[in-house]
Structure formats: structure tokens, C-alpha cells
Design an enzyme around this catalytic site. Structure first.
Site, PDB file in Angstrom:
ATOM      1  N   GLU A   1      38.110  42.710  49.151  1.00 24.48           N
ATOM      2  CA  GLU A   1      37.537  43.179  47.880  1.00 24.48           C
ATOM      3  C   GLU A   1      37.142  44.651  47.940  1.00 24.48           C
ATOM      4  O   GLU A   1      37.347  45.381  46.960  1.00 24.48           O
ATOM      5  CB  GLU A   1      36.316  42.316  47.501  1.00 24.48           C
ATOM      6  CG  GLU A   1      36.733  40.897  47.126  1.00 24.48           C
ATOM      7  CD  GLU A   1      35.564  39.987  46.758  1.00 24.48           C
ATOM      8  OE1 GLU A   1      34.397  40.431  46.834  1.00 24.48           O
ATOM      9  OE2 GLU A   1      35.822  38.832  46.396  1.00 24.48           O
TER      10      GLU A   1
ATOM     11  N   ASN B   1      25.942  36.787  34.771  1.00 24.60           N
ATOM     12  CA  ASN B   1      24.973  36.646  35.862  1.00 24.60           C
ATOM     13  C   ASN B   1      24.783  37.954  36.641  1.00 24.60           C
ATOM     14  O   ASN B   1      24.561  37.963  37.827  1.00 24.60           O
ATOM     15  CB  ASN B   1      25.355  35.464  36.770  1.00 24.60           C
ATOM     16  CG  ASN B   1      26.788  35.548  37.231  1.00 24.60           C
ATOM     17  OD1 ASN B   1      27.415  36.601  37.135  1.00 24.60           O
ATOM     18  ND2 ASN B   1      27.320  34.465  37.739  1.00 24.60           N
TER      19      ASN B   1
ATOM     20  N   TYR C   1      39.658  37.494  40.466  1.00 23.58           N
ATOM     21  CA  TYR C   1      39.222  36.143  40.120  1.00 23.58           C
ATOM     22  C   TYR C   1      40.367  35.135  40.244  1.00 23.58           C
ATOM     23  O   TYR C   1      40.420  34.151  39.501  1.00 23.58           O
ATOM     24  CB  TYR C   1      38.630  36.123  38.704  1.00 23.58           C
ATOM     25  CG  TYR C   1      37.232  36.732  38.613  1.00 23.58           C
ATOM     26  CD1 TYR C   1      36.236  36.374  39.526  1.00 23.58           C
ATOM     27  CD2 TYR C   1      36.902  37.639  37.612  1.00 23.58           C
ATOM     28  CE1 TYR C   1      34.957  36.916  39.456  1.00 23.58           C
ATOM     29  CE2 TYR C   1      35.620  38.182  37.527  1.00 23.58           C
ATOM     30  CZ  TYR C   1      34.654  37.810  38.449  1.00 23.58           C
ATOM     31  OH  TYR C   1      33.380  38.340  38.374  1.00 23.58           O
TER      32      TYR C   1
ATOM     33  N   LYS D   1      27.834  43.907  36.548  1.00 18.63           N
ATOM     34  CA  LYS D   1      28.620  43.383  35.426  1.00 18.63           C
ATOM     35  C   LYS D   1      28.144  43.954  34.076  1.00 18.63           C
ATOM     36  O   LYS D   1      27.031  44.496  33.974  1.00 18.63           O
ATOM     37  CB  LYS D   1      28.541  41.851  35.421  1.00 18.63           C
ATOM     38  CG  LYS D   1      29.205  41.198  36.645  1.00 18.63           C
ATOM     39  CD  LYS D   1      29.157  39.669  36.548  1.00 18.63           C
ATOM     40  CE  LYS D   1      29.860  39.023  37.733  1.00 18.63           C
ATOM     41  NZ  LYS D   1      29.904  37.548  37.607  1.00 18.63           N
TER      42      LYS D   1
ATOM     43  N   HIS E   1      28.540  40.680  40.690  1.00 20.11           N
ATOM     44  CA  HIS E   1      29.432  39.987  41.623  1.00 20.11           C
ATOM     45  C   HIS E   1      29.025  40.409  43.021  1.00 20.11           C
ATOM     46  O   HIS E   1      28.696  41.576  43.250  1.00 20.11           O
ATOM     47  CB  HIS E   1      30.894  40.395  41.391  1.00 20.11           C
ATOM     48  CG  HIS E   1      31.780  40.016  42.546  1.00 20.11           C
ATOM     49  ND1 HIS E   1      32.291  38.756  42.695  1.00 20.11           N
ATOM     50  CD2 HIS E   1      32.177  40.726  43.652  1.00 20.11           C
ATOM     51  CE1 HIS E   1      32.983  38.700  43.831  1.00 20.11           C
ATOM     52  NE2 HIS E   1      32.925  39.879  44.434  1.00 20.11           N
TER      53      HIS E   1
HETATM   54  N1  UDP Z   1      32.010  31.860  35.981  1.00 14.20           N
HETATM   55  C1  UDP Z   1      31.936  31.420  34.673  1.00 14.20           C
HETATM   56  N2  UDP Z   1      31.847  30.067  34.433  1.00 14.20           N
HETATM   57  C2  UDP Z   1      31.806  29.166  35.447  1.00 14.20           C
HETATM   58  C3  UDP Z   1      31.874  29.621  36.779  1.00 14.20           C
HETATM   59  C4  UDP Z   1      31.974  30.978  37.020  1.00 14.20           C
HETATM   60  O1  UDP Z   1      31.968  32.230  33.746  1.00 14.20           O
HETATM   61  O2  UDP Z   1      31.712  27.948  35.181  1.00 14.20           O
HETATM   62  C5  UDP Z   1      32.104  33.304  36.235  1.00 14.20           C
HETATM   63  C6  UDP Z   1      30.762  33.912  36.663  1.00 14.20           C
HETATM   64  O3  UDP Z   1      30.632  35.222  36.098  1.00 14.20           O
HETATM   65  C7  UDP Z   1      30.914  33.965  38.176  1.00 14.20           C
HETATM   66  C8  UDP Z   1      32.392  34.320  38.300  1.00 14.20           C
HETATM   67  O4  UDP Z   1      33.023  33.546  37.284  1.00 14.20           O
HETATM   68  O5  UDP Z   1      30.039  34.924  38.752  1.00 14.20           O
HETATM   69  C9  UDP Z   1      33.016  34.023  39.638  1.00 14.20           C
HETATM   70  O6  UDP Z   1      32.820  32.658  39.953  1.00 14.20           O
HETATM   71  P1  UDP Z   1      32.409  32.232  41.423  1.00 14.20           P
HETATM   72  O7  UDP Z   1      32.516  30.736  41.500  1.00 14.20           O
HETATM   73  O8  UDP Z   1      33.188  33.012  42.422  1.00 14.20           O
HETATM   74  O9  UDP Z   1      30.847  32.595  41.484  1.00 14.20           O
HETATM   75  P2  UDP Z   1      30.045  33.759  42.242  1.00 14.20           P
HETATM   76  O10 UDP Z   1      30.734  34.002  43.555  1.00 14.20           O
HETATM   77  O11 UDP Z   1      30.064  34.969  41.353  1.00 14.20           O
HETATM   78  O12 UDP Z   1      28.663  33.211  42.404  1.00 14.20           O
HETATM   79 MG    MG Z   2      32.712  34.358  43.970  1.00 16.30          MG
END
Ligand code: UDP
Ligand code: MG
Length: 159
Positions: A131, A117, A54, A14, A120
Site C-alpha cells: 500500500e 470511518n 479495495y 478519508k 484507512h
Molecule cells: N466498508 C463499507 N461497508 C462495509 C465494510 C467496509 O463501506 O460493510 C468500507 C469502510 O470504509 C472500510 C473499507 O470499506 O473502512 C475497507 O473495509 P475493510 O474491511 O478493509 O475495513 P478496514 O480495514 O478499513 O477496517
Molecule cells: Mg482493510
């Protein structure tokens, strides 16, 4: 040829990781784990691919901010291959809220934010298949034998 191990997963490095110069550290974690890199490219993400990628959170209030963040620099898309690689990579990645992610995981060691974070990682075999296809054309994925596999896996795991 691909050593008889076919499961693939998608990683996006990212913009926060690109800005902070963490690409090498992140890639190194996957290399040292014994995974095989089968695709890698830098790309700018448009609104359409972000909405698709997303889709599960596109109606959340944080989505516009997330989309802006994900477009703030190009990302590096990588496809890694290995035995049960989707789960293995999710373990290495750590939980979404990085400041609570386990020490030793990529998010646990390199990030403090729930949004920024650093990577992905696909969350299921089913989603990984979709994906990988979303981010890579077939000719951008490479099959080759990795010589170290004989030291990474037991013989019966490669059958
Ligand atoms: N995200 C965010 N705020 C939130 C939850 C998620 O900005 O409250 C973003 C974050 O970058 C996350 C991405 O959305 O990695 C995708 O969310 P997901 O729940 O799929 O988490 P991941 O699979 O990346 O752990
Ligand atoms: Mg995810």
C-alpha cells in the site's frame, strides 16, 4: 538515516474527515503516539486505484457507494514509521464499524459509520508494504532522524 526503525504503514484520511475538519486531530494522535511522519500528500483517487486498494471488497454490494464516497473529495495519504507501527496504528484506529469502535481510538472518538470511518490504515506488514508503494513514489518518502526517538523508545529497541 532513519533511527534504525524501518516499518512503515499507510494512512488515508478519508473524505468524511476532510469535510469535518478532523485532519489535525487525527494527525495529532499519531504524532503524540511517537510515530514519525515520512510521507504526506493530498490526492484525488481514481476508480483504478480504488479497485486495486479495495480489491478484497470490490465485489461487495457496497463497493460502488464506497468508491463514490472515496472520490467525493481528495484524501490525504500519509506514511508513518515506527517500531511495529502497523499493529500500533491499527490499535489506534479502532474497528471498521466506527459506532462500536473502542472509546479512545480514532474511529471510536470521531465516527459513527461503517463506511465513513475517517481513516484507512494498513492491516498487516505485508499489505502495508504494497500500500505504501501504491500511494507513494520513492522520492515522496523521506528518511530522517527524529530527535525525540531517544525519549520514545528504549535504547535496546532501537538496535
Ligand atoms: N466498508 C463499507 N461497508 C462495509 C465494510 C467496509 O463501506 O460493510 C468500507 C469502510 O470504509 C472500510 C473499507 O470499506 O473502512 C475497507 O473495509 P475493510 O474491511 O478493509 O475495513 P478496514 O480495514 O478499513 O477496517
Ligand atoms: Mg482493510
Amino acid at each position: 538515516m532513519s533511527n534504525g526503525v524501518a516499518e512503515k504503514t499507510l494512512i488515508l484520511v478519508k473524505p468524511d474527515a476532510i469535510q469535518r475538519g478532523l485532519f489535525g486531530d487525527i494527525t495529532s494522535r499519531f504524532e503524540k503516539k511517537g510515530l514519525k511522519l515520512v510521507g504526506c500528500k493530498m490526492m484525488a483517487l481514481d476508480e483504478a486505484i480504488l479497485r486495486e486498494h479495495y480489491a478484497h471488497i470490490a465485489d461487495k454490494p457496497f463497493f460502488p457507494g464506497l468508491a463514490k464516497f472515496m472520490q467525493s473529495t481528495p484524501v490525504i495519504a500519509m506514511c508513518w514509521e515506527g517500531l511495529e507501527v502497523v499493529d500500533a496504528v491499527r490499535n489506534i484506529t479502532g474497528i471498521t464499524k466506527a459506532r462500536e469502535a473502542e472509546s479512545g481510538s480514532i474511529r471510536g472518538d470521531f465516527a459513527m459509520s461503517v463506511s465513513c470511518n475517517v481513516i484507512h490504515a494498513s492491516d498487516s506488514v505485508e499489505n502495508a508494504e504494497v500500500e505504501v508503494k501504491r500511494f507513494f513514489n520513492p522520492d515522496e518518502l523521506h528518511a530522517y532522524d527524529k530527535s525525540e526517538y531517544m525519549h520514545v523508545y528504549a535504547a535496546d529497541e532501537l538496535e
